[in-house]
Design a protein around this motif. Structure first.
Motif, PDB file in Angstrom:
ATOM      1  N   GLY A  58       0.811  -1.214   0.000  1.00 44.63           N
ATOM      2  CA  GLY A  58       0.000   0.000   0.000  1.00 44.63           C
ATOM      3  C   GLY A  58       0.844   1.263   0.000  1.00 44.63           C
ATOM      4  O   GLY A  58       1.869   1.359   0.686  1.00 44.63           O
ATOM      5  N   ARG A  59       0.390   2.248  -0.768  1.00 44.75           N
ATOM      6  CA  ARG A  59       1.188   3.466  -0.916  1.00 44.75           C
ATOM      7  C   ARG A  59       0.281   4.654  -1.199  1.00 44.75           C
ATOM      8  O   ARG A  59      -0.737   4.530  -1.888  1.00 44.75           O
ATOM      9  CB  ARG A  59       2.198   3.288  -2.052  1.00 44.75           C
ATOM     10  N   THR A  60       0.646   5.805  -0.670  1.00 45.87           N
ATOM     11  CA  THR A  60      -0.029   7.067  -0.968  1.00 45.87           C
ATOM     12  C   THR A  60       1.032   8.100  -1.324  1.00 45.87           C
ATOM     13  O   THR A  60       2.237   7.811  -1.310  1.00 45.87           O
ATOM     14  CB  THR A  60      -0.842   7.574   0.243  1.00 45.87           C
ATOM     15  N   VAL A  61       0.594   9.311  -1.615  1.00 49.40           N
ATOM     16  CA  VAL A  61       1.552  10.379  -1.907  1.00 49.40           C
ATOM     17  C   VAL A  61       2.404  10.696  -0.685  1.00 49.40           C
ATOM     18  O   VAL A  61       3.456  11.339  -0.797  1.00 49.40           O
ATOM     19  CB  VAL A  61       0.817  11.651  -2.372  1.00 49.40           C
ATOM     20  N   MET A  62       1.962  10.267   0.483  1.00 48.06           N
ATOM     21  CA  MET A  62       2.693  10.535   1.721  1.00 48.06           C
ATOM     22  C   MET A  62       3.677   9.423   2.095  1.00 48.06           C
ATOM     23  O   MET A  62       4.431   9.552   3.051  1.00 48.06           O
ATOM     24  CB  MET A  62       1.710  10.765   2.866  1.00 48.06           C
ATOM     25  N   GLY A  63       3.642   8.301   1.382  1.00 43.92           N
ATOM     26  CA  GLY A  63       4.588   7.235   1.661  1.00 43.92           C
ATOM     27  C   GLY A  63       3.945   5.870   1.683  1.00 43.92           C
ATOM     28  O   GLY A  63       2.774   5.694   1.323  1.00 43.92           O
ATOM     29  N   LYS A  64       4.715   4.884   2.110  1.00 45.38           N
ATOM     30  CA  LYS A  64       4.257   3.501   2.123  1.00 45.38           C
ATOM     31  C   LYS A  64       3.465   3.192   3.387  1.00 45.38           C
ATOM     32  O   LYS A  64       3.743   3.716   4.465  1.00 45.38           O
ATOM     33  CB  LYS A  64       5.454   2.557   2.013  1.00 45.38           C
ATOM     34  N   ALA A  65       2.481   2.306   3.243  1.00 44.94           N
ATOM     35  CA  ALA A  65       1.674   1.885   4.384  1.00 44.94           C
ATOM     36  C   ALA A  65       2.526   1.054   5.341  1.00 44.94           C
ATOM     37  O   ALA A  65       3.371   0.264   4.914  1.00 44.94           O
ATOM     38  CB  ALA A  65       0.473   1.078   3.910  1.00 44.94           C
ATOM     39  N   GLN A  66       2.299   1.244   6.630  1.00 43.34           N
ATOM     40  CA  GLN A  66       3.049   0.543   7.653  1.00 43.34           C
ATOM     41  C   GLN A  66       2.212  -0.571   8.268  1.00 43.34           C
ATOM     42  O   GLN A  66       0.992  -0.461   8.369  1.00 43.34           O
ATOM     43  CB  GLN A  66       3.493   1.519   8.749  1.00 43.34           C
ATOM     44  N   LYS A  67       2.897  -1.629   8.704  1.00 44.46           N
ATOM     45  CA  LYS A  67       2.209  -2.722   9.382  1.00 44.46           C
ATOM     46  C   LYS A  67       1.659  -2.228  10.709  1.00 44.46           C
ATOM     47  O   LYS A  67       2.383  -1.586  11.478  1.00 44.46           O
ATOM     48  CB  LYS A  67       3.175  -3.887   9.605  1.00 44.46           C
ATOM     49  N   PRO A  68       0.353  -2.482  10.971  1.00 44.24           N
ATOM     50  CA  PRO A  68      -0.226  -2.006  12.231  1.00 44.24           C
ATOM     51  C   PRO A  68       0.354  -2.764  13.420  1.00 44.24           C
ATOM     52  O   PRO A  68       0.849  -3.886  13.284  1.00 44.24           O
ATOM     53  CB  PRO A  68      -1.718  -2.282  12.055  1.00 44.24           C
ATOM     54  N   SER A  69       0.278  -2.145  14.578  1.00 38.57           N
ATOM     55  CA  SER A  69       0.728  -2.815  15.794  1.00 38.57           C
ATOM     56  C   SER A  69      -0.247  -3.922  16.144  1.00 38.57           C
ATOM     57  O   SER A  69      -1.368  -3.985  15.631  1.00 38.57           O
ATOM     58  CB  SER A  69       0.805  -1.816  16.945  1.00 38.57           C
ATOM     59  N   ASP A  70       0.167  -4.829  17.024  1.00 37.48           N
ATOM     60  CA  ASP A  70      -0.690  -5.949  17.403  1.00 37.48           C
ATOM     61  C   ASP A  70      -2.020  -5.475  17.967  1.00 37.48           C
ATOM     62  O   ASP A  70      -3.061  -6.093  17.741  1.00 37.48           O
ATOM     63  CB  ASP A  70       0.021  -6.833  18.441  1.00 37.48           C
TER      64      ASP A  70
END
Length: 404
Positions: free
Chosen positions: A382-394
């Motif tokens: 996943g990606r937006t103009v603001m950067g790549k999507a990060q894995k959510p915390s548990d």
């Protein structure tokens, strides 16, 4: 001559990132080639002239589902992808934004030299359509984008967009040459939107012979002229609400692509091994190719194919987008060799979704779907103009959503 519709859109600034623009060009070309393969050049022009289809098309390509940027970005991507292959496709895209719009006449004359069309007639059509929307119809919007799409048979569509200098909105105008009679015989079936005061209809200088026709429009009751006009007004907000989508259609699509197994459908065996998330995107791509006009009344639904560059309704899933491109390109290349199976399978996917809609009752919340897409976004690049999507915390990962 009838203008096929207008769209009012909130104005968005900024550029489309290269990682998305490249993919838009490739997938956009694939969709156009699929329409050419299964239908014809006139059908491509009809689709582009439909404001609802065009907005849905832009959403499938990963643009923000409601913004004015769809027009510039989609037409720029298509021009870049189609024009190098115009001789084989039989379609030419001229014009563009700002300076490029003023180059339309010269581009059309060059097209005429290659195809044998009458260049002066194409240039006249280009200028008159712009004059009608910019001068003959004074609605507070000044054109800054003009694209003229013409086939090697001489049929054309015009897509142009104007900006309002006060309320920060853009308005897109669509024209289609099919059944062309006159530029002033109901050049628009109406103008409908937020009131900007009195709208004045004037004749363009180049259309002096048609002055009487345009003056007659001015004298008509405006309530009559707007009654049957095709009009799409997009909201100013970014987020997608339940009211923006047809829940029955979206639910049936999610049910088919997530709950049913490819092995159950002989027609889909050529898509065996394709994951549920890619099937979801392919089903919406297929609908853009094969769906009837009534299928595009809720453009926001098509953003559930590849998200949006600003993260609404969710980040663009790069891995899924690339899978969609690869499957479409493979189908197009095989079709050129006379092997239509792959493209027919993608069409079958749309038909199965249509069948599922018949008795489907929506029992889900669109916001839950969006939240799941956002939680899983990192898995799909996943990606937006603001950067790549990060894995959510548990703590934020949540449980797998059960839709049905």
């Amino acid at each position: 001559m009838r203008s096929s519709g207008t769209t009012d859109l909130p104005l968005h600034y900024g550029k489309v990132p290269a990682w998305l623009y490249e993919r838009m060009s490739t997938l956009g070309l694939s969709i156009v080639e699929a329409i050419l393969t299964d239908y014809n050049k006139d059908e491509v022009l009809r689709r582009l002239s439909d404001p609802f289809w065009f907005q849905s098309f832009g959403a499938v390509l990963g643009m923000d589902w409601h913004s004015s940027g769809i027009t510039t970005s989609v037409m720029g991507a298509l021009k870049r992808a189609i024009n190098p292959q115009s001789s084989s496709l039989g379609l030419y895209i001229c014009g563009g934004k700002g300076r490029l719009s003023r180059e339309t006449p010269m581009e059309l004359l060059r097209v005429a030299e290659k195809t044998g069309l009458v260049g002066e007639e194409l240039v006249r059509a280009s200028k008159l359509s712009a004059k009608v929307d910019n001068t003959a119809i004074q609605d507070g919007y000044q054109l800054y984008l003009h694209n003229f799409i013409v086939s090697d048979k001489g049929n054309w569509t015009v897509i142009q967009q104007g900006m309002h200098d006060q309320d920060g909105t853009a308005r897109r105008y669509h024209w289609l040459s099919e059944n062309l009679k006159s530029f002033v015989e109901e050049p628009h079936t109406g103008i409908n939107g937020i009131s900007q005061g009195q709208i004045l209809n004037l004749t363009a200088a180049e259309a002096a012979d048609n002055r009487a026709g345009i003056l007659s429009i001015v004298q008509e009751d405006p309530n009559e002229t707007v009654r049957d006009f095709t009009k799409l007004v997009m909201p100013n907000r970014h987020h997608v609400c339940s009211s923006d989508v047809d829940l029955k259609r979206l639910g049936a699509l999610l049910y088919v692509t997530r709950e049913l197994h490819t092995d159950n459908f002989e027609e889909l065996l050529l898509l065996k091994g394709v994951g549920p998330r890619t099937m979801q995107s392919l089903a919406l791509v297929s609908e853009v190719i094969h769906g009837g006009p009534s299928r595009f009344k809720d453009p926001a639904r098509f953003s559930f194919a590849h998200g949006g560059k600003d993260g609404h309704p969710f980040p663009v899933p790069i891995h899924i987008y690339d899978d969609s491109i690869a499957i479409m390109r493979k189908g197009i290349e095989k079709s050129k060799l006379g092997q239509m199976d792959k493209l027919k399978t993608i069409n079958k996917l749309h038909q199965i979704v249509l069948q599922a809609e018949t008795n489907f009752t929506p029992q889900f919340d669109v916001q839950e779907i969006i939240q799941q897409e956002r939680r899983d976004s990192w898995k799909y690049g996943g990606r937006t103009v603001m950067g790549k999507a990060q894995k959510p915390s548990d703590n934020d990962s949540g449980s797998q959503l059960s839709l049905f």
